[in-house]
Design an enzyme around this catalytic site. Structure first.
Site, PDB file in Angstrom:
ATOM      1  N   LYS A   1      -4.793   3.156   1.441  1.00  7.89           N
ATOM      2  CA  LYS A   1      -4.257   4.272   2.035  1.00  7.89           C
ATOM      3  C   LYS A   1      -4.787   4.771   3.305  1.00  7.89           C
ATOM      4  O   LYS A   1      -4.270   4.807   4.371  1.00  7.89           O
ATOM      5  CB  LYS A   1      -4.170   5.534   1.092  1.00  7.89           C
ATOM      6  CG  LYS A   1      -3.277   5.445   0.183  1.00  7.89           C
ATOM      7  CD  LYS A   1      -3.394   4.665  -1.020  1.00  7.89           C
ATOM      8  CE  LYS A   1      -2.694   4.868  -2.399  1.00  7.89           C
ATOM      9  NZ  LYS A   1      -1.231   4.697  -2.442  1.00  7.89           N
TER      10      LYS A   1
ATOM     11  N   ASP B   1     -11.017  10.291  -8.522  1.00 10.86           N
ATOM     12  CA  ASP B   1     -10.198   9.216  -7.808  1.00 10.86           C
ATOM     13  C   ASP B   1      -9.837   9.654  -6.436  1.00 10.86           C
ATOM     14  O   ASP B   1      -8.918  10.613  -6.447  1.00 10.86           O
ATOM     15  CB  ASP B   1      -9.107   8.676  -8.720  1.00 10.86           C
ATOM     16  CG  ASP B   1      -8.121   7.734  -7.976  1.00 10.86           C
ATOM     17  OD1 ASP B   1      -8.311   7.414  -6.716  1.00 10.86           O
ATOM     18  OD2 ASP B   1      -7.051   7.347  -8.890  1.00 10.86           O
TER      19      ASP B   1
ATOM     20  N   TRP C   1      -0.888   8.777 -11.738  1.00  6.04           N
ATOM     21  CA  TRP C   1      -2.247   8.148 -11.692  1.00  6.04           C
ATOM     22  C   TRP C   1      -3.425   8.698 -12.497  1.00  6.04           C
ATOM     23  O   TRP C   1      -4.188   8.137 -13.413  1.00  6.04           O
ATOM     24  CB  TRP C   1      -2.689   7.785 -10.031  1.00  6.04           C
ATOM     25  CG  TRP C   1      -1.778   7.268  -9.329  1.00  6.04           C
ATOM     26  CD1 TRP C   1      -1.227   7.914  -8.193  1.00  6.04           C
ATOM     27  CD2 TRP C   1      -0.694   6.001  -9.267  1.00  6.04           C
ATOM     28  NE1 TRP C   1      -0.178   6.944  -7.531  1.00  6.04           N
ATOM     29  CE2 TRP C   1       0.136   6.254  -8.547  1.00  6.04           C
ATOM     30  CE3 TRP C   1      -0.693   5.137 -10.671  1.00  6.04           C
ATOM     31  CZ2 TRP C   1       1.083   5.201  -8.326  1.00  6.04           C
ATOM     32  CZ3 TRP C   1       0.140   4.316 -10.234  1.00  6.04           C
ATOM     33  CH2 TRP C   1       1.131   4.161  -9.402  1.00  6.04           C
TER      34      TRP C   1
END
Lengths: 357, 357
Positions: free
Chosen positions: B193, B169, B101
């Protein structure tokens, strides 16, 4: 706790049977031992949901095999710029100015090409949609229209067929009547009126536009990537897709779009019938353009309108205040609206008139 | 129906008390007579939800009054391009390449400026994060890092403080330990999450960047618009925000981030303890970089790994297969993971080793 009658313009009322299913699925779904909020988007459990949602939408809307069904993020509003960013690319498009959202879509499109607006009803409060249209200029990439205008309360009761690819924002009347979806080059719709909760957007792209789509923009904005990844380029709004699947199952169980069409017509007829009964109420949309989803009306007196929606709310009829940009009154009676709510509204209108007429 | 132990990397397990609340709220919420999926985002009913969510996040993450809390669409992945599109604007930024990511975020940023990558662990399977960093070049607009790397199973256990504005992030370890959120210029995180279902993204923007933000891009992509409209420029993912509010209430009820930190450490210690016990298992991340959220491990034998996650699934421990890009095994034990699930995993690992060691 008792549920009240909810006339909100969206997020809006959902079928009670779907709510009951969703309640179950949040704890455990499909015999998998995992709740629907908690299951991986890359699981057999979720594959079954999204595959079924696509199949039901394809059947209900008569889509062809060359139309890609996508579940995207960002609301219909993201499609305002994402569509022209992908396919307009300096070209020319026609936008019909039938309301707030149509105007917003045209505004975004101007960043990416030339926008022709051959029709606007803005001067009269967007109170009607066009009955006929001229053929757009040579080379027009598409004609964009908003099939139902939630704020003004107008709706197209026909598909404007003018010989160029059709793009339609169907957010607020999708699947409310039979439609030949195969006629459209691109369809988009936020889920939160007729399909589910907010947070997921349906987009239906005809394959022939894939080649045209810009590939030099961020991947999240490329239709081609979402098609290739089958809406799984990143984690989609899984719960929203689940609810869409259940709502489309409910629609198919009712008898499909022919059945919901009859129910919607009957409900709209009852409310408009009350509006037209004596002259106390005034419908805001012109007769041929009246929406069957969002019924806009007024007493002609702002204070009296306010009293109406406040008294209605106190009586368990919620969400009847008009959009903040236009005032007045609005009753949203999407697919899942109940006959009981419509009957209660009509009765309350009659009672209010008797007390104030 | 019995719920199984769910080790999915996201969407992932949620607190059972929150699931029970969500079940109720889908039918009726807050005494309003309207379900949470069906209430207008512009209602007092929903205002109370989003206001409470913002207040709880602010308290939990120690945010300052000048940090704007936004609930956006599009997943963390949309922030990969939206952030540099808004604030990089031809400038220079530092990205730490610690995983899939992080790499994707840097790729998108290159469209909008110069990207320096002073650290990469890609050559060794992204098995560690940097312990120290040099000061970025003069004029660096920000340093971007991914605090927890779901695929590789690594995590920063410190905040890299190198004298430039910090962007993080935090998708997969947000609110899993005490954090001084006021140190960050920009924070973003997909909800699915540690906070809720998929379909909503938390973004936290320090006010001083508003002036820098590009105002000549589509309005849906402008942070300034979302700040001004308080996440209501268009209809947000209302149900996702509702669940975030309930999850953050659950966290505050537990005792806040200090309490969840202890629970997370204890759970991670138990799984890593089993991995390290005999040498049968191999942790994939380097010792100082091990994630407390996503524990990646392997027997060293792909066939044996496959047998493990299949047998585990059959025994009611789901989602233990490693990410498709790297293989092996992965146990995701986010905030809401239960001690019972962790104990069951550790016992199953021991049993599997006894049968195959």
């Amino acid at each position: 706790m008792t549920r009240i009658h909810n006339f909100s313009a969206g997020p809006a009322v959902l079928p009670e049977s779907v709510l009951r299913e969703a309640q179950e699925a949040i704890w455990e779904h499909g015999g998998h031992g995992i709740g629907i909020l908690e299951c991986s988007h890359r699981s057999a459990q979720f594959d079954a949901v999204i595959d079924s949602a696509r199949a039901r939408i394809k059947r209900l809307m008569n889509l062809s095999d060359s139309q890609h069904i996508l579940f995207l993020h960002g609301g219909a509003r993201t499609q305002f710029f994402m569509l022209p960013m992908n396919v307009l690319r300096g070209g020319r498009a026609t936008y019909l100015d039938t309301g707030t959202w149509a105007e917003g879509a045209a505004k975004d499109a101007r960043r990416y090409g030339t926008v022709d607006v051959p029709f606007s009803s803005k001067a009269t409060g967007w109170d009607h949609v066009p009955a006929t249209l001229d053929t757009p200029p040579e080379g027009t990439v598409y004609l964009h229209y908003t099939s139902n205008n939630t704020v003004a309360g107008t709706e197209f009761h026909h598909v404007p067929d003018v010989g160029v690819p059709l793009v339609c924002d169907m957010s607020s009347d999708i699947m409310s009547r039979p439609v030949d979806g195969s006629k459209f080059q691109f369809i988009y719709a936020g889920a939160q009126k007729n399909m589910g909760p907010s947070g997921v957007t349906l987009a239906i792209l005809e394959d022939s536009w894939l080649e045209r789509c810009d590939k030099d923009i961020p991947e999240m904005l490329q239709y081609g990537i979402h098609v290739k990844k089958e809406s799984m380029y990143n984690t989609p709004c899984t719960f929203g897709i689940y609810v869409i699947e259940r709502v489309t199952a409910w629609l198919e169980g009712l008898g499909g779009l022919e059945a919901i069409d009859r129910m919607n017509q009957s409900q709209a007829d009852r409310v408009y019938g009350e509006i037209d009964r004596t002259g106390f109420w005034h419908g805001k949309a012109q007769l041929g353009s009246r929406s069957r989803m969002n019924i806009t009306f007024t007493t002609g007196d702002a204070d009296l309108d306010t009293r109406f929606h406040k008294e209605a709310a106190a009586a368990g009829l919620s969400g009847l205040k008009g959009h903040r940009s236009v005032g007045g009154l609005r009753a949203s009676i999407y697919n899942a609206q109940t006959d009981a709510a419509v009957d209660a509204l009509v009765a309350f209108m009659g009672d209010f008139e008797a007390r104030n007429g």
